[in-house]
Design an enzyme around this catalytic site. Structure first.
Site, PDB file in Angstrom:
ATOM      1  CG  HIS A 187     -29.261  -4.198   8.169  1.00 35.24           C
ATOM      2  ND1 HIS A 187     -29.468  -2.860   7.905  1.00 35.24           N
ATOM      3  CD2 HIS A 187     -30.351  -4.854   7.722  1.00 35.24           C
ATOM      4  CE1 HIS A 187     -30.647  -2.719   7.330  1.00 35.24           C
ATOM      5  NE2 HIS A 187     -31.194  -3.910   7.193  1.00 35.24           N
ATOM      6  CG  ASP A 313     -35.418  -5.739   4.100  1.00 36.78           C
ATOM      7  OD1 ASP A 313     -35.235  -5.360   5.266  1.00 36.78           O
ATOM      8  OD2 ASP A 313     -34.787  -5.294   3.139  1.00 36.78           O
TER       9      ASP A 313
END
Length: 352
Positions: A187, A313
Site C-alpha cells: 500500500h 478505499d
C-alpha cells in the site's frame, strides 16, 4: 461525505479489498511522534500533521471512521452495497515507529482487528500488520496473525523509514508470506524525502500522484532486485489500478532489457523472466480509488480477469454511486463476478 443513496443489490457479493482502519490510540501515537519531532519524514509530518487536527468535513470523516469497526462502518457498507470489507491498518501503520514500539503496536492492532472480525465474521476480514524495521519479529507476527488470529494476508505500507524492501534485510517478511501462502498488500505511503519536495510544492505528494509514484517505484525495485526469483510463489497486491505500472508494460520490458544489455547499472542484472511476466504472475490488482471502467477493462484484458479485484478505499474515498457505476460496466457476467467477489475469495481464502 456523500449523499444518502442506497445501492441496489447485485447477483454477486461485493467484497472491498483495500479498506483502512486504525485503533484510535494509533492517531494519538502519531500526534506524539509529530510533536516530539522524532520522525524525520517530511511526508508523514506534513500529511498527518494536517489530518490529525484539520476541521474540514473530509478530515473529520476520515478521523471519525478510521477507528470505527462497528455500526457506523457497517451502515456505510450497507448504504454502498458492500457485503464484506478486507481491512488493513492505515498508512503508514507502525512503519514510522521505533522497531520495538512498532512490533508491539502491530500485535495490538492485529488483536483489535481480529476481535472485530470475530464479532462480524460475515462482514469483515483482515490483513496482518507488522513492523519490517525488525524483519525477524515481523515474520513471527505475520505467522501469529495468520495461524492464530485467522488474518488473510499482510499489509505493508511501502517504504520502511525511507528504506525499500528490496534490501535483503527485509526478506524474512517475504519468506513468511510465501511460506504461509498469503498475499502482501503493498500500500502507498507518502514519498520519501528524496522524492517528495517538488511534489509537495504543488500539492501532488498524496493520492493524486505521489502515492502511486512512490509505491510503483517500490514494486519495480522488488522486481529488479530479484525478489520474485528468490520467492517465485510470492503474491503482491497493488491498488489504484496497479499504481499505473500496467499501462507501461511494453516500455518496462524493452527498457529493462536494454539497460541490462548496456551494462550501465551494477544494481540491475538479468532476471529469469521479463518484467511484464512478474507483473502478470506475481502481482494482483485492485481498482481502489479508481472507479473508472476503461482502466479496469484494460487490466482485465492485459493482466487477466483472475487478477483484478474491487476496492473502495474507505474511508478516504466513500462514494456509493461509484459502486453503481461499476455494477454497470459493460463486461461479461463472469468477469464482473470475478472482479467483485470470486477473485477476492480465492486470493484471501474467504469462505463462500
Amino acid at each position: 461525505m456523500t449523499e444518502a443513496i442506497q445501492v441496489a443489490p447485485a447477483p454477486y457479493k461485493r467484497i472491498a479489498t483495500e479498506e483502512a482502519f486504525c485503533p484510535p490510540e494509533m492517531l494519538d501515537r502519531y500526534r506524539r511522534l509529530i510533536e516530539a519531532k522524532t520522525v524525520p519524514e517530511i511526508g508523514f509530518n506534513s500529511m498527518w500533521g494536517f489530518y490529525l487536527d484539520a476541521d474540514s468535513p473530509r478530515c473529520r470523516f476520515i478521523r471519525d471512521h478510521l477507528g470505527d469497526l462497528g455500526e457506523a462502518r457497517l451502515a456505510h457498507m450497507d448504504q454502498a452495497g458492500i457485503d464484506m470489507a478486507v481491512l488493513a491498518l492505515t498508512s503508514p501503520g507502525v512503519q514510522v515507529m521505533p522497531a520495538g514500539e512498532g512490533t508491539s503496536f502491530a500485535a495490538q492492532a492485529n488483536d483489535w482487528l481480529a476481535d472485530a472480525v470475530a464479532r462480524h465474521p460475515n462482514r469483515f476480514a483482515g490483513l496482518a500488520a507488522c513492523a519490517p524495521q525488525d524483519a525477524v519479529a515481523a515474520a513471527k507476527e505475520i505467522e501469529r496473525g495468520v495461524n492464530r488470529l485467522g488474518l488473510k494476508g499482510v499489509i505493508i505500507n511501502s517504504h520502511v523509514q525511507q528504506q525499500y524492501m528490496d534490501d535483503t534485510k527485509f526478506w524474512p517478511v517475504f519468506e513468511a508470506a510465501e511460506a504461509l501462502d498469503v498475499p502482501i498488500y503493498l500500500h502507498p505511503a507518502t514519498p520519501t524525502n528524496r522524492l517528495i519536495e517538488p511534489m509537495l510544492e504543488r500539492g501532488l505528494d498524496g493520492a493524486i500522484f505521489g502515492f502511486s509514484v512512490e509505491t510503483g517505484l517500490h514494486a519495480l525495485r522488488l522486481i529488479v532486485a530479484g525478489v520474485f526469483d528468490r520467492f517465485p510463489e510470492l503474491q503482491v497486491v497493488l491498488g489504484h489500478v496497479g499504481e499505473s505500472l500496467p499501462f507501461t508494460l511494453y516500455r518496462l520490458d524493452y527498457m529493462h532489457a536494454a539497460s541490462v544489455a548496456s551494462g550501465r547499472y551494477t544494481a540491475m542484472g538479468p532476471l529469469k523472466r521479463k518484467v511484464s511476466d512478474y507483473m502478470k504472475e506475481n502481482f494482483l490488482y485492485t481498482n481502489s480509488g479508481v472507479a473508472w471502467e476503461p482502466a479496469i477493462r484494460f487490466l482485465q484484458e492485459t493482466i487477466g480477469v483472475d487478477r483484478v479485484m474491487y476496492a473502495m478505499d474507505y474511508p478516504y474515498q466513500y462514494k456509493p454511486e461509484e459502486v453503481t457505476a461499476l455494477d454497470g460496466m459493460k463486461i461479461g457476467a463472469v468477469a464482473k463476478k470475478a472482479f467483485f467477489e470470486d477473485n477476492a475469495r480465492r486470493v484471501f481464502k474467504l469462505a463462500g
